[in-house]
Design an enzyme around this catalytic site. Structure first.
Site, PDB file in Angstrom:
ATOM      1  N   CYS A 131      96.023 102.132   8.023  1.00 36.01           N
ATOM      2  CA  CYS A 131      95.340 101.441   6.920  1.00 36.01           C
ATOM      3  C   CYS A 131      96.022 101.660   5.570  1.00 36.01           C
ATOM      4  O   CYS A 131      96.192 100.718   4.786  1.00 36.01           O
ATOM      5  CB  CYS A 131      93.882 101.890   6.855  1.00 36.01           C
ATOM      6  SG  CYS A 131      93.633 103.650   7.148  1.00 36.01           S
ATOM      7  N   HIS A 257      90.392 102.570   0.323  1.00 30.23           N
ATOM      8  CA  HIS A 257      91.417 103.557  -0.028  1.00 30.23           C
ATOM      9  C   HIS A 257      92.052 103.178  -1.369  1.00 30.23           C
ATOM     10  O   HIS A 257      92.361 102.006  -1.620  1.00 30.23           O
ATOM     11  CB  HIS A 257      92.549 103.558   1.008  1.00 30.23           C
ATOM     12  CG  HIS A 257      92.160 104.081   2.360  1.00 30.23           C
ATOM     13  ND1 HIS A 257      90.992 104.746   2.615  1.00 30.23           N
ATOM     14  CD2 HIS A 257      92.851 104.052   3.542  1.00 30.23           C
ATOM     15  CE1 HIS A 257      90.955 105.095   3.902  1.00 30.23           C
ATOM     16  NE2 HIS A 257      92.063 104.684   4.485  1.00 30.23           N
TER      17      HIS A 257
HETATM   18  N1  LIG Z   1      88.727 103.600  10.207  1.00 30.08           N
HETATM   19  C1  LIG Z   1      89.840 103.076   9.696  1.00 30.08           C
HETATM   20  O1  LIG Z   1      90.002 102.872   8.474  1.00 30.08           O
HETATM   21  C2  LIG Z   1      90.969 102.715  10.595  1.00 30.08           C
HETATM   22  C3  LIG Z   1      91.984 101.949  10.097  1.00 30.08           C
HETATM   23  C4  LIG Z   1      93.048 101.604  10.923  1.00 30.08           C
HETATM   24  C5  LIG Z   1      93.058 102.041  12.221  1.00 30.08           C
HETATM   25  N2  LIG Z   1      92.037 102.804  12.713  1.00 30.08           N
HETATM   26  C6  LIG Z   1      92.093 103.227  14.103  1.00 30.08           C
HETATM   27  O2  LIG Z   1      91.163 102.468  14.859  1.00 30.08           O
HETATM   28  C7  LIG Z   1      90.657 103.267  15.927  1.00 30.08           C
HETATM   29  C8  LIG Z   1      89.144 103.318  15.853  1.00 30.08           C
HETATM   30  O3  LIG Z   1      88.754 103.834  14.593  1.00 30.08           O
HETATM   31  P1  LIG Z   1      87.229 103.822  14.103  1.00 30.08           P
HETATM   32  O4  LIG Z   1      87.300 104.307  12.704  1.00 30.08           O
HETATM   33  O5  LIG Z   1      86.558 102.534  14.390  1.00 30.08           O
HETATM   34  O6  LIG Z   1      86.579 104.954  15.076  1.00 30.08           O
HETATM   35  P2  LIG Z   1      85.070 105.150  15.519  1.00 30.08           P
HETATM   36  O7  LIG Z   1      84.118 104.668  14.493  1.00 30.08           O
HETATM   37  O8  LIG Z   1      84.974 106.566  15.945  1.00 30.08           O
HETATM   38  O9  LIG Z   1      84.916 104.206  16.819  1.00 30.08           O
HETATM   39  C9  LIG Z   1      85.567 104.495  18.012  1.00 30.08           C
HETATM   40  C10 LIG Z   1      85.290 103.407  19.041  1.00 30.08           C
HETATM   41  O10 LIG Z   1      85.997 103.710  20.244  1.00 30.08           O
HETATM   42  C11 LIG Z   1      85.068 103.741  21.334  1.00 30.08           C
HETATM   43  N3  LIG Z   1      85.440 104.724  22.361  1.00 30.08           N
HETATM   44  C12 LIG Z   1      85.608 106.050  22.193  1.00 30.08           C
HETATM   45  N4  LIG Z   1      85.884 106.633  23.401  1.00 30.08           N
HETATM   46  C13 LIG Z   1      85.900 105.631  24.313  1.00 30.08           C
HETATM   47  C14 LIG Z   1      86.106 105.567  25.717  1.00 30.08           C
HETATM   48  N5  LIG Z   1      86.382 106.665  26.429  1.00 30.08           N
HETATM   49  N6  LIG Z   1      86.034 104.367  26.334  1.00 30.08           N
HETATM   50  C15 LIG Z   1      85.767 103.239  25.617  1.00 30.08           C
HETATM   51  N7  LIG Z   1      85.547 103.233  24.285  1.00 30.08           N
HETATM   52  C16 LIG Z   1      85.618 104.423  23.637  1.00 30.08           C
HETATM   53  C17 LIG Z   1      83.757 104.113  20.697  1.00 30.08           C
HETATM   54  O11 LIG Z   1      82.703 103.761  21.558  1.00 30.08           O
HETATM   55  P3  LIG Z   1      81.320 104.608  21.550  1.00 30.08           P
HETATM   56  O12 LIG Z   1      80.548 104.129  20.362  1.00 30.08           O
HETATM   57  O13 LIG Z   1      80.694 104.203  22.841  1.00 30.08           O
HETATM   58  O14 LIG Z   1      81.661 106.055  21.484  1.00 30.08           O
HETATM   59  C18 LIG Z   1      83.815 103.282  19.420  1.00 30.08           C
HETATM   60  O15 LIG Z   1      83.506 101.937  19.714  1.00 30.08           O
HETATM   61  C19 LIG Z   1      91.354 104.620  15.814  1.00 30.08           C
HETATM   62  O16 LIG Z   1      92.490 104.622  16.625  1.00 30.08           O
HETATM   63  C20 LIG Z   1      91.733 104.667  14.354  1.00 30.08           C
HETATM   64  O17 LIG Z   1      92.823 105.524  14.129  1.00 30.08           O
HETATM   65  C21 LIG Z   1      90.979 103.138  11.926  1.00 30.08           C
END
Ligand SMILES: NC(=O)c1ccc[n+]([C@@H]2O[C@H](COP(=O)([O-])OP(=O)(O)OC[C@H]3O[C@@H](n4cnc5c(N)ncnc54)[C@H](OP(=O)(O)O)[C@@H]3O)[C@@H](O)[C@H]2O)c1
Length: 363
Positions: A131, A257
């Protein structure tokens, strides 16, 4: 001939990014056939609002991708490592938000305003950059192209939502505890890094650690910004034509950010007016820069927006050709969900929603 309607799976649909991917899909020009919401087994059966109705969350497995054209993934690196090849083998093109595939030579790392042509070489997996990198390169690409760029030094002010939904909940709980006279340290369980030996409150605090520590005292987030920006801007994560370094700091902001970015064009003839004029028409950029009116980008105002906001444009008084920029974007929208859906739209426009025959992940 009618345009195809795509069958889309959103992997990680219940997360901070996944929920916004669904919101961006609702606004998207993509012709949508069906949308499948995938998450962990913990969330199976949960309902997520979409297009006036609801999607029922399904537990993700390799079988989830049968009949799917496009996977928009944001479920973390270990899952993407395992499931992205399975999805491509099933015939789907994957746009992945995790860091797992970003440095892979076979995987384009794309910001549509900057390097959309990199999509033409995709082999089934496309990576969405970090991001903080996305919003920086949206502003830097026009400067590199028009004036040249010798060095970039960035300090980030990154929102809690960059660490996911659990981190946002944690900060709010800490704030509430502190205001109620409780010990907010009791609520620190995720930040700065999930699974680390120590956790610290972010509420009323700053954490100069985003992701794990690597060589030479840099964090993985800082390395991501260095190497991802080089891969996007110069086509090589280790390119030396532009020097990039930085410090990444987590701040108690929920969404958006901020980045203080020092750019040295190496060209003393470049003026602030020229930079401002260039950025005013740059794709995806909004210049908010009027000190007399106290106009400058703020996370609270960038939240929910697709654009990258740039202000505080000013010269280095002792180094002609070098400038300071203050760059703000919604990390969940431009930093993740919108960039992902924008890549999907670009793939569709270029008729690239197909896995090429030579793909290493094709069954
Ligand atoms: N947040 C940001 O600003 C941002 C920006 C760019 C990239 N990212 C990347 O995007 C990804 C997700 O980030 P996030 O911030 O959205 O995280 P998050 O809020 O923790 O969400 C994680 C997601 O992954 C799912 N998940 C976790 N374990 C799983 C499994 N074993 N099988 C299937 N689904 C699973 C979760 O489902 P449950 O709800 O069922 O646990 C939830 O839907 C990460 O790789 C992060 O580095 C984030």
């Amino acid at each position: 001939m009618t345009a195809p309607a795509y069958h889309i799976a959103v992997l990680g649909a219940t997360g901070a990014v996944g929920r916004r991917i669904l919101a961006e899909l609702e606004k998207s020009s993509l012709p949508i056939g069906t949308v499948h919401a995938l998450a962990s087994a913990r969330s199976a059966g949960q309902r997520l609002p979409f297009q006036g109705g609801y999607l029922t969350v399904e537990a993700a497995s390799p079988a989830s991708f049968d009949g799917i054209d496009l996977v928009l993934a944001s479920a973390g690196g270990s899952l993407s490592k395992r499931l992205a090849p399975a999805a491509v083998a099933a015939g789907a093109v994957v746009v992945d938000n995790s860091s797992f595939w970003r440095m892979d030579d076979r995987v384009p790392l794309v910001v549509p305003e900057v390097n959309p042509a990199a999509l033409t070489a995709h082999q089934g997996i496309i990576a969405n950059p970090n991001c903080s990198t996305i919003q920086m390169v949206v502003a830097l690409a026009p400067i590199l192209e028009q004036f040249g760029l010798e060095q970039v030094i960035v300090s980030t002010y990154q929102a809690a939502s960059g660490a996911g939904k659990a981190a946002m909940d944690e900060v709010l709980a800490e704030m509430q505890a502190q205001l109620m006279g409780e010990d907010m340290h009791d609520y620190a369980a995720v930040l700065p890094v999930k699974g680390a030996a120590k956790h610290y409150p972010l509420a009323f605090n700053l954490l100069p650690q985003i992701d794990v520590f690597e060589a030479e005292g840099y964090t993985h987030e800082e390395y991501k910004m260095i190497h991802e920006s080089k891969k996007i801007l110069l086509g090589d994560p280790d390119a030396t034509a532009v020097k990039v370094t930085g410090t990444a700091v987590r701040v108690p902001v929920m969404i958006g950010h901020g980045e203080s970015v020092y750019v040295d064009t190496g060209n003393p003839a470049v003026t602030v007016a020229a930079i401002r004029e260039l950025l005013a028409t740059a794709p995806g950029v909004v210049v908010q820069d009027d000190p007399d009116q106290q106009l400058y980008p703020q996370p609270i105002e960038a939240a929910g927006e697709r654009e990258t906001f740039v202000g505080r444009i000013r010269p280095d008084l002792e180094n002609p050709g070098a400038f300071h920029l203050w760059i703000v974007a919604d990390n969940l929208v431009k930093g993740a969900a919108w960039n992902t859906v924008q890549i999907a739209e670009e793939l569709a426009a270029r008729d690239l929603v197909r896995v090429p025959a030579g793909s290493p992940w094709r069954a």
